[in-house]
Motif scaffolding. Structure first.
Motif, mmCIF file in Angstrom:
data_model
loop_
_atom_site.group_PDB
_atom_site.id
_atom_site.type_symbol
_atom_site.label_atom_id
_atom_site.label_comp_id
_atom_site.label_asym_id
_atom_site.label_seq_id
_atom_site.Cartn_x
_atom_site.Cartn_y
_atom_site.Cartn_z
ATOM 1 N N ALA A 10 0.846 -1.207 0.000
ATOM 2 C CA ALA A 10 0.000 0.000 0.000
ATOM 3 C C ALA A 10 0.879 1.254 0.000
ATOM 4 C CB ALA A 10 -0.920 -0.014 1.217
ATOM 5 N N TYR A 11 1.962 1.214 0.759
ATOM 6 C CA TYR A 11 2.894 2.356 0.792
ATOM 7 C C TYR A 11 3.520 2.575 -0.589
ATOM 8 C CZ TYR A 11 7.191 4.974 1.694
ATOM 9 O OH TYR A 11 8.221 5.896 1.643
ATOM 10 N N LEU A 12 3.944 1.487 -1.223
ATOM 11 C CA LEU A 12 4.554 1.611 -2.552
ATOM 12 C C LEU A 12 3.569 2.213 -3.550
ATOM 13 C CD1 LEU A 12 6.528 -1.775 -2.835
ATOM 14 C CD2 LEU A 12 7.465 0.500 -2.389
ATOM 15 N N ARG A 13 2.313 1.822 -3.455
ATOM 16 C CA ARG A 13 1.307 2.379 -4.370
ATOM 17 C C ARG A 13 1.095 3.868 -4.106
ATOM 18 N NH1 ARG A 13 -3.526 -2.134 -4.155
ATOM 19 N NH2 ARG A 13 -2.154 -3.948 -4.272
ATOM 20 N N SER A 14 1.240 4.260 -2.835
ATOM 21 C CA SER A 14 1.028 5.675 -2.491
ATOM 22 C C SER A 14 2.094 6.584 -3.090
ATOM 23 C CB SER A 14 1.007 5.844 -0.966
ATOM 24 O OG SER A 14 2.323 5.745 -0.432
ATOM 25 N N LEU A 15 3.232 5.995 -3.492
ATOM 26 C CA LEU A 15 4.320 6.784 -4.077
ATOM 27 C C LEU A 15 4.057 7.142 -5.533
ATOM 28 C CD1 LEU A 15 7.402 4.856 -2.609
ATOM 29 C CD2 LEU A 15 6.275 6.905 -1.700
ATOM 30 N N ALA A 16 3.003 6.540 -6.104
ATOM 31 C CA ALA A 16 2.615 6.822 -7.498
ATOM 32 C C ALA A 16 3.784 6.614 -8.464
ATOM 33 C CB ALA A 16 2.054 8.238 -7.621
ATOM 34 N N LEU A 17 4.523 5.525 -8.275
ATOM 35 C CA LEU A 17 5.586 5.177 -9.219
ATOM 36 C C LEU A 17 4.955 4.759 -10.541
ATOM 37 C CD1 LEU A 17 7.776 2.971 -6.831
ATOM 38 C CD2 LEU A 17 8.170 5.357 -7.447
ATOM 39 N N PRO A 18 5.700 4.837 -11.633
ATOM 40 C CA PRO A 18 5.151 4.361 -12.911
ATOM 41 C C PRO A 18 4.703 2.909 -12.797
ATOM 42 C CG PRO A 18 7.194 5.557 -13.279
ATOM 43 C CD PRO A 18 7.053 5.406 -11.794
ATOM 44 N N GLU A 19 3.684 2.555 -13.574
ATOM 45 C CA GLU A 19 3.167 1.189 -13.554
ATOM 46 C C GLU A 19 4.285 0.197 -13.878
ATOM 47 O OE1 GLU A 19 -0.372 -1.388 -15.774
ATOM 48 O OE2 GLU A 19 -0.315 0.805 -15.920
ATOM 49 N N ARG A 20 4.308 -0.915 -13.116
ATOM 50 C CA ARG A 20 5.306 -1.979 -13.292
ATOM 51 C C ARG A 20 6.740 -1.442 -13.249
ATOM 52 N NH1 ARG A 20 2.694 -6.309 -17.665
ATOM 53 N NH2 ARG A 20 0.683 -6.480 -16.615
ATOM 54 N N SER A 21 6.990 -0.618 -12.255
ATOM 55 C CA SER A 21 8.344 -0.097 -12.057
ATOM 56 C C SER A 21 9.280 -1.214 -11.591
ATOM 57 C CB SER A 21 8.336 1.008 -10.999
ATOM 58 O OG SER A 21 7.786 2.199 -11.501
ATOM 59 N N ASN A 22 10.553 -1.067 -11.919
ATOM 60 C CA ASN A 22 11.570 -1.980 -11.429
ATOM 61 C C ASN A 22 12.096 -1.460 -10.101
ATOM 62 O OD1 ASN A 22 11.264 -3.448 -13.780
ATOM 63 N ND2 ASN A 22 12.925 -2.388 -14.833
ATOM 64 N N ALA A 58 2.383 -4.808 -5.055
ATOM 65 C CA ALA A 58 2.086 -3.435 -5.477
ATOM 66 C C ALA A 58 2.051 -3.314 -7.006
ATOM 67 C CB ALA A 58 3.143 -2.486 -4.913
ATOM 68 N N GLY A 59 2.258 -4.447 -7.695
ATOM 69 C CA GLY A 59 2.203 -4.433 -9.157
ATOM 70 C C GLY A 59 3.516 -4.085 -9.833
ATOM 71 N N GLU A 107 21.328 1.621 -12.874
ATOM 72 C CA GLU A 107 21.046 2.449 -14.051
ATOM 73 C C GLU A 107 20.398 1.629 -15.159
ATOM 74 O OE1 GLU A 107 23.368 5.237 -17.363
ATOM 75 O OE2 GLU A 107 24.507 4.262 -15.761
ATOM 76 N N HIS A 108 20.971 0.459 -15.453
ATOM 77 C CA HIS A 108 20.470 -0.360 -16.557
ATOM 78 C C HIS A 108 19.037 -0.826 -16.316
ATOM 79 C CE1 HIS A 108 20.125 -4.045 -19.101
ATOM 80 N NE2 HIS A 108 20.830 -3.321 -19.947
ATOM 81 N N SER A 109 18.706 -1.119 -15.055
ATOM 82 C CA SER A 109 17.369 -1.627 -14.729
ATOM 83 C C SER A 109 16.328 -0.517 -14.601
ATOM 84 C CB SER A 109 17.419 -2.419 -13.415
ATOM 85 O OG SER A 109 17.687 -1.555 -12.319
ATOM 86 N N ASP A 110 16.760 0.739 -14.663
ATOM 87 C CA ASP A 110 15.842 1.876 -14.457
ATOM 88 C C ASP A 110 15.154 1.777 -13.100
ATOM 89 O OD1 ASP A 110 16.369 2.806 -17.085
ATOM 90 O OD2 ASP A 110 14.854 1.423 -17.874
ATOM 91 N N ALA A 111 15.912 1.377 -12.075
ATOM 92 C CA ALA A 111 15.333 1.195 -10.739
ATOM 93 C C ALA A 111 14.703 2.490 -10.240
ATOM 94 C CB ALA A 111 16.403 0.709 -9.767
ATOM 95 N N LYS A 112 13.469 2.388 -9.757
ATOM 96 C CA LYS A 112 12.739 3.558 -9.270
ATOM 97 C C LYS A 112 12.751 3.676 -7.742
ATOM 98 C CE LYS A 112 11.335 5.113 -13.297
ATOM 99 N NZ LYS A 112 12.183 4.287 -14.176
ATOM 100 N N ASP A 133 1.738 -14.686 -16.762
ATOM 101 C CA ASP A 133 2.622 -14.214 -17.837
ATOM 102 C C ASP A 133 3.240 -12.842 -17.562
ATOM 103 O OD1 ASP A 133 2.224 -16.492 -19.305
ATOM 104 O OD2 ASP A 133 0.611 -15.651 -20.537
ATOM 105 N N ASP A 134 2.850 -12.193 -16.474
ATOM 106 C CA ASP A 134 3.404 -10.875 -16.150
ATOM 107 C C ASP A 134 4.855 -10.991 -15.697
ATOM 108 O OD1 ASP A 134 1.016 -9.654 -16.735
ATOM 109 O OD2 ASP A 134 0.383 -9.404 -14.647
ATOM 110 N N LEU A 135 5.652 -10.004 -16.053
ATOM 111 C CA LEU A 135 7.043 -9.954 -15.617
ATOM 112 C C LEU A 135 7.106 -9.824 -14.096
ATOM 113 C CD1 LEU A 135 10.101 -9.743 -16.268
ATOM 114 C CD2 LEU A 135 9.764 -7.274 -16.551
ATOM 115 N N ALA A 136 7.874 -10.711 -13.445
ATOM 116 C CA ALA A 136 7.976 -10.708 -11.984
ATOM 117 C C ALA A 136 9.306 -10.153 -11.498
ATOM 118 C CB ALA A 136 7.803 -12.131 -11.444
#
Length: 559
Positions: free
Chosen positions: A53-65, A86-87, A107-112, A171-174
């Motif tokens: 729930a906390y991660l969702r509250s940060l409004a990160l882009p959908e399916r963030s790494n 959190a998706g 950097e390569h993974s675009d970690a958020k 089938d979603d990326l995990a």
């Protein structure tokens, strides 16, 4: 109760056990001060719900790494689950990564966001890595994190209400698992939820696992082997999972866990074996093991000393373990089973099965797995655990997968009439001598055995003949302060060299063996996180000394 019946993802498993066995202990975490924390399935699901729930509250882009950096801990696994709930997509990072590689992965993974876990800068690379974490990267600190200036897991849990978990599709990326990078930049291996769970559902047909079983987690969770054999299995079967506090307390941690299932790598199986040999020499073992009635008492005592007297089945993988050592464990009464897998198929490939093991092989294909031997003797595998591909690297994905979907493993192997696979070496490990003859090092390394040797590396590319680099065990290195012990060891290694050479082709005959001075570790870059030797790094380290060694014309050389 043996397992979740029809889960689609690991999150389904978490919710199943939280609803059916809410008060059963799932995770037991020791702390440096000697205390332990026990987390029930209900608590685990509640904390995952609050953190997601906390991660969702940060409004990160959908399916963030989202990256996880730290040694194994209960909250490492809870963070992994919270990311998924959190998706988002988890990106595990080895706690021994150097700063340059850690910066590359972030950097390569675009970690958020980064979950920063158990690190202390003593037997990990925190002192190097802390300088490369971007200032603008959000951080959540798990218990035992080295940072106290970020939001902490405990604070977030206390101030956030849980929400229903996101339910991803199979089938979603995990996760994106970066390989240990024994050569070049690490590759990001992409796995979906279905591939992860295929490991457990397939293993259900091989091993009788249930929610009364216990396991100890201590190999890096950033590697698929521990993620598959420990994290995923614990969630699927409801296994009670224990963690190790440190190397110094490992025996104590093992005794606390009393594991009924145990997964380790050859380097550690060898260390255990050498430690017993130091206390109970092989000649005395042979004598005691041959005395009726007494042999059972002695063998049980040895397993109890190792902390494995409750173990029903033990697995070894990631690299070959000499058949003699496997046979030694099996003689003790521990069914040590060699298994085989890769990062690219989430460790789900081959296994020896209880009661049907062939020592010296990695077993037969797991349920749903196909095998074949391709060009040049390379093992090719098609598995339910197969990767989606390499992150941001379609060219390498195409290179490593055949047109009909088989993974080119890079391993050389042979399949016998019963379908058992024997790994004979790595395609890239082959090297040529100056005479133009190919040498396959792994089989020679497996034959170079002595009770006081911890690991062997066969080298000699572009030299007249190959040679052996040998590392003594810690206890044996201490013994070598005595001239008499060193002279005896010199003679024994010379005898081993003769025995090995008697089975070698002329072009494979070892010119000499070098007893190296410096231990090979993950910290100095000589070993991968699963303790396989980094052959290219080791050979490069000793390159400027090779000509001098050949000039000495001795069979055993002490560095």
């Amino acid at each position: 109760m043996n397992a979740v019946t029809t889960p689609s993802t690991s999150l389904d498993c978490l919710e199943y056990w939280a609803s059916t066995t809410p008060d059963k202990i799932y995770l037991t975490q020791p702390f440096p001060d000697g205390s332990t924390q026990e987390i029930t399935w209900k608590q685990a699901a509640d904390e995952v719900g609050r953190m997601s729930a906390y991660l969702r509250s940060l409004a990160l882009p959908e399916r963030s790494n989202i990256a996880i950096l730290g040694k194994n801990s209960a909250h490492w696994i809870l963070a992994d689950l919270a990311i998924w709930a959190a998706g988002h997509v988890s990106v595990p990072m080895y706690p021994t990564l150097n700063g340059e590689t850690a910066a590359y992965i972030l950097e390569h993974s675009d970690a958020k966001l980064l979950f920063l876990g158990k690190l202390d800068g003593k037997v990990d690379s925190w002192n190097d890595v802390k300088n490369v974490i971007p200032d603008d990267l959000p951080i959540v600190s798990l218990p035992m994190s080295p940072r106290d200036d970020t939001p902490t897991w405990g604070d977030v849990i206390a101030s956030t209400q849980p929400q229903p978990l996101h339910h991803p599709k199979p089938d979603d990326l995990a996760t994106i698992v970066y390989t240990s990078g024994s050569t070049g930049r690490p590759k990001g291996v992409m796995h979906n939820f279905g591939a992860i769970l295929s490991v457990a559902s397939g293993l259900k047909e091989l091993f009788p696992v249930n929610n009364e079983d216990r396991m100890l987690s201590y190999l890096p969770l950033a590697h698929v082997a521990e993620r598959a054999a420990v994290e995923t299995l614990s969630l699927f079967f409801g296994v009670h999972l224990f963690f190790a506090n440190s190397l110094d307390t490992f025996q104590e941690d093992l005794q606390r866990a009393r594991p009924t299932l145990f997964f380790s790598v050859p380097r550690l199986w060898t260390k255990f074996y050498l430690a017993i040999n130091e206390k109970l020499p092989p000649k005395k073992q042979k004598l005691l093991f041959n005395i009726p009635l007494l042999n059972r008492v002695v063998k049980k005592k040895v397993l109890t000393q190792l902390g494995l007297n409750h173990c029903r089945a033990a697995l070894t993988g990631a690299a070959p373990l000499p058949p003699e050592i496997i046979a030694w464990y099996r003689n003790l009464g521990l069914e040590l089973l060699e298994v085989y897998g890769m990062s690219e198929n989430f460790g789900y490939s081959h296994a020896n099965r209880p009661g049907e093991a062939k020592v010296g092989t990695v077993g037969v294909p797991n349920p749903g797995v196909e095998q074949r031997i391709g060009e040049g003797g390379e093992v090719q595998v098609r598995s339910p655990g197969q990767m989606i591909g390499y992150f941001k690297n379609p060219e390498k994905t195409k290179e490593d997968l055949t047109d009909d979907g088989f993974l080119k493993t890079g391993d050389m192997g042979e399949v016998d009439a019963s379908g058992y696979l024997r790994i004979t070496g790595r395609v890239k490990d082959l090297f040529k001598t100056s005479k133009g003859k190919y040498v396959v090092p792994v089989p020679i390394e497996n034959r170079f055995n002595h009770p006081k040797l911890e690991v062997v590396c066969i080298a000699g590319a572009n030299q007249p003949q190959p040679f052996a680099l040998v590392l003594l065990s810690d206890d044996a290195r201490a013994e070598m302060q005595s001239p008499e012990a060193k002279a005896a060891m010199n003679q024994e290694l010379g005898d081993v060299l003769k025995q090995v050479n008697a089975r070698c082709e002329p072009h494979e005959t070892l010119a000499f063996a070098v007893v190296v001075r410096e231990p090979w570790t993950m910290e100095n870059g000589m070993l991968t996180p699963t303790m396989k030797i980094k052959r290219n790094v080791i050979e490069s380290h000793y390159a400027d000394r090779m000509d001098g060694w050949y000039a000495e014309r001795k069979s055993v050389i002490w560095e």
